[in-house]
Scaffold this active site. Structure first.
Site, short mmCIF file in Angstrom:
data_model
loop_
_atom_site.label_atom_id
_atom_site.label_comp_id
_atom_site.label_asym_id
_atom_site.label_seq_id
_atom_site.Cartn_x
_atom_site.Cartn_y
_atom_site.Cartn_z
N CYS A 38 39.80 38.87 27.87
CA CYS A 38 39.19 37.63 27.39
C CYS A 38 37.96 37.25 28.22
CB CYS A 38 40.24 36.53 27.43
SG CYS A 38 39.62 34.86 27.24
N CYS A 41 37.68 33.66 29.56
CA CYS A 41 38.65 33.34 30.62
C CYS A 41 38.02 33.49 32.00
CB CYS A 41 39.87 34.25 30.52
SG CYS A 41 40.85 33.98 29.03
#
Length: 118
Positions: A38, A41
């Site tokens: 991700c 993230c």
């Protein structure tokens, strides 16, 4: 959330440590549900590390790798990363899904401190 070796103010939690670290905490806890795949993230992790220092003992920020801890991820129905859940007294009292600027996160977390007095 990716952490740097030994210098991050963020604590990693697991399915096994979640109840003791988050649900039984004596202060509000923000749980960052993240995954290595991700990209947003990574950006959020930097902001969270800085906010953890700013909030100090008033708020704890922890991370949970969703790929390595599927039981907790399923239990809280986390479907998108990053997801930030705020726990207070063992209950979810706030959530943020997706990347947000540090200033927005700061305001969101601060709301959950009052009338909390550690």
């Amino acid at each position: 959330m990716p952490q740097e070796t030994g210098t991050s103010p963020l604590t990693a939690v697991t399915d096994a440590s979640f109840a003791a670290t988050v649900l039984a905490a004596d202060r509000p806890v923000v749980v960052d549900f993240w995954a290595e795949w991700c990209p947003p993230c990574v950006a959020v992790s930097r902001s969270l590390a800085e906010l953890a220092v700013e909030f100090g003992d008033r708020l704890r920020i922890v991370t949970l790798n969703t790929d390595e801890n599927p039981a907790t991820t399923r239990a809280y129905r986390v479907m998108s990363m990053p997801t930030l859940l705020v726990f207070r007294g063992g209950e979810v009292v706030g959530s943020t899904v997706g990347a947000r600027p540090k200033s927005n996160l700061r305001l969101s977390f601060a709301r959950h401190l009052e009338p909390w007095r550690p």
